[in-house]
Write a protein that holds these residues in place. Sequence first.
Motif, PDB file in Angstrom:
ATOM      1  N   ALA A 146       0.834  -1.208   0.000  1.00  9.85           N
ATOM      2  CA  ALA A 146       0.000   0.000   0.000  1.00  9.85           C
ATOM      3  C   ALA A 146       0.869   1.259   0.000  1.00  9.85           C
ATOM      4  O   ALA A 146       0.585   2.227  -0.709  1.00  9.85           O
ATOM      5  CB  ALA A 146      -0.930  -0.008   1.208  1.00  9.85           C
ATOM      6  N   VAL A 147       1.946   1.255   0.798  1.00 10.84           N
ATOM      7  CA  VAL A 147       2.868   2.392   0.832  1.00 10.84           C
ATOM      8  C   VAL A 147       3.598   2.520  -0.498  1.00 10.84           C
ATOM      9  O   VAL A 147       3.773   3.620  -1.032  1.00 10.84           O
ATOM     10  CB  VAL A 147       3.873   2.237   1.995  1.00 10.84           C
ATOM     11  CG1 VAL A 147       4.896   3.366   1.979  1.00 10.84           C
ATOM     12  CG2 VAL A 147       3.146   2.203   3.325  1.00 10.84           C
ATOM     13  N   ALA A 148       4.030   1.381  -1.057  1.00  9.08           N
ATOM     14  CA  ALA A 148       4.723   1.394  -2.341  1.00  9.08           C
ATOM     15  C   ALA A 148       3.839   1.980  -3.434  1.00  9.08           C
ATOM     16  O   ALA A 148       4.292   2.759  -4.272  1.00  9.08           O
ATOM     17  CB  ALA A 148       5.158  -0.028  -2.708  1.00  9.08           C
ATOM     18  N   SER A 149       2.579   1.615  -3.416  1.00  8.86           N
ATOM     19  CA  SER A 149       1.639   2.134  -4.409  1.00  8.86           C
ATOM     20  C   SER A 149       1.466   3.645  -4.264  1.00  8.86           C
ATOM     21  O   SER A 149       1.405   4.375  -5.261  1.00  8.86           O
ATOM     22  CB  SER A 149       0.284   1.430  -4.271  1.00  8.86           C
ATOM     23  OG  SER A 149      -0.667   1.985  -5.134  1.00  8.86           O
ATOM     24  N   PHE A 150       1.403   4.125  -3.026  1.00  6.77           N
ATOM     25  CA  PHE A 150       1.239   5.559  -2.779  1.00  6.77           C
ATOM     26  C   PHE A 150       2.452   6.336  -3.301  1.00  6.77           C
ATOM     27  O   PHE A 150       2.311   7.345  -4.001  1.00  6.77           O
ATOM     28  CB  PHE A 150       1.055   5.808  -1.286  1.00  6.77           C
ATOM     29  CG  PHE A 150       0.900   7.266  -0.931  1.00  6.77           C
ATOM     30  CD1 PHE A 150      -0.340   7.877  -0.982  1.00  6.77           C
ATOM     31  CD2 PHE A 150       1.997   8.025  -0.555  1.00  6.77           C
ATOM     32  CE1 PHE A 150      -0.484   9.216  -0.663  1.00  6.77           C
ATOM     33  CE2 PHE A 150       1.871   9.358  -0.240  1.00  6.77           C
ATOM     34  CZ  PHE A 150       0.617   9.960  -0.288  1.00  6.77           C
ATOM     35  N   VAL A 151       3.658   5.866  -2.984  1.00  7.75           N
ATOM     36  CA  VAL A 151       4.878   6.548  -3.427  1.00  7.75           C
ATOM     37  C   VAL A 151       4.979   6.520  -4.944  1.00  7.75           C
ATOM     38  O   VAL A 151       5.365   7.510  -5.583  1.00  7.75           O
ATOM     39  CB  VAL A 151       6.116   5.898  -2.776  1.00  7.75           C
ATOM     40  CG1 VAL A 151       7.399   6.510  -3.332  1.00  7.75           C
ATOM     41  CG2 VAL A 151       6.070   6.075  -1.260  1.00  7.75           C
ATOM     42  N   ALA A 152       4.624   5.379  -5.556  1.00 13.57           N
ATOM     43  CA  ALA A 152       4.682   5.264  -7.017  1.00 13.57           C
ATOM     44  C   ALA A 152       3.702   6.232  -7.678  1.00 13.57           C
ATOM     45  O   ALA A 152       4.033   6.885  -8.673  1.00 13.57           O
ATOM     46  CB  ALA A 152       4.378   3.829  -7.438  1.00 13.57           C
ATOM     47  N   SER A 153       2.501   6.336  -7.122  1.00 14.64           N
ATOM     48  CA  SER A 153       1.510   7.261  -7.678  1.00 14.64           C
ATOM     49  C   SER A 153       1.973   8.708  -7.554  1.00 14.64           C
ATOM     50  O   SER A 153       1.798   9.519  -8.475  1.00 14.64           O
ATOM     51  CB  SER A 153       0.166   7.081  -6.969  1.00 14.64           C
ATOM     52  OG  SER A 153      -0.326   5.782  -7.142  1.00 14.64           O
ATOM     53  N   LEU A 154       2.570   9.047  -6.419  1.00 12.55           N
ATOM     54  CA  LEU A 154       3.058  10.405  -6.196  1.00 12.55           C
ATOM     55  C   LEU A 154       4.197  10.743  -7.151  1.00 12.55           C
ATOM     56  O   LEU A 154       4.232  11.837  -7.741  1.00 12.55           O
ATOM     57  CB  LEU A 154       3.519  10.557  -4.743  1.00 12.55           C
ATOM     58  CG  LEU A 154       4.001  11.942  -4.314  1.00 12.55           C
ATOM     59  CD1 LEU A 154       2.880  12.961  -4.481  1.00 12.55           C
ATOM     60  CD2 LEU A 154       4.469  11.911  -2.863  1.00 12.55           C
TER      61      LEU A 154
END
Length: 277
Positions: free
Chosen positions: A55-63
């Motif tokens: 979930a954190v990885a997805s957030f950083v990737a989206s940002l």
Amino acid sequence: METVTEWFENNQGLLISYAVSLITAILILWIGFKIARKISTMINNAMVKKSIDPAVASFVASLSHAIIAAAIIIVALGHVGVQTATFVAILGAAGLAIGLSLQGSLANFASGILITVFRPFKAGDFIEAGGVAGVVKEIQIFSTIMTTPDNKFVVVPNAQVTGSPITNYSRHDTRRLDMVIGVSYSADLQQTEDLLNRIVKSHPNVLETPEPTVAVSELADSSVNFVVRPWVNTANYWPTKFELTKTIKQELDKANIGIPFPQMDIHVHKEEKTESE
């Protein structure tokens, strides 16, 4: 018509230059967006390989994708002759105005950062937040993606998640089952307590430590209520609850211990008429 043709002939070089710049800007956008997606995917995969919460990885990737895409747009505009310094200033002023009108989106963005920093939950956890209960699939820039137990896809704004109590049912390895069993007032309470203890302790999913609790909790209107509180591994919570409920009903029936329905006693008093009436 001749005037138009003459204008095109006189400005042919300028038009070709603008066309080349425009095509180049379009290529920059097309290739740049592909690179942005590739980089965000690489960041996501690298963080997952390092055992970082998906979930954190997805957030950083989206940002990171959003930041790179914004930079690419500025470069493309600069290539077609737009003064990027002025554009950035205008964009900043417009961003301030838009930000004031989109406070909810900014709140969702800030809440997404708070979720990734403090991590009250992670991907795969079963939580209840923002009025929704489900399994967390992904934390995005503005929202959290959840799947409900009946397999509904739910998008919850991050501000709604952090703005309400968050219950994480998966955070601990064990959970306590809280069951209330009502029996008839005519039942032998000691026999009932012993029977419930035997049923609970014989179930393979019930943990020995902490020890299960079976006790009389309430003298209700129609029944004597027992609390039955065994501890189980979190993954076994619902299967154990369903199995214990069924077994308790069957064993109480075998022991002729009644489970009463809600009932009310009505007393009718007949008044005798006097002679004068």
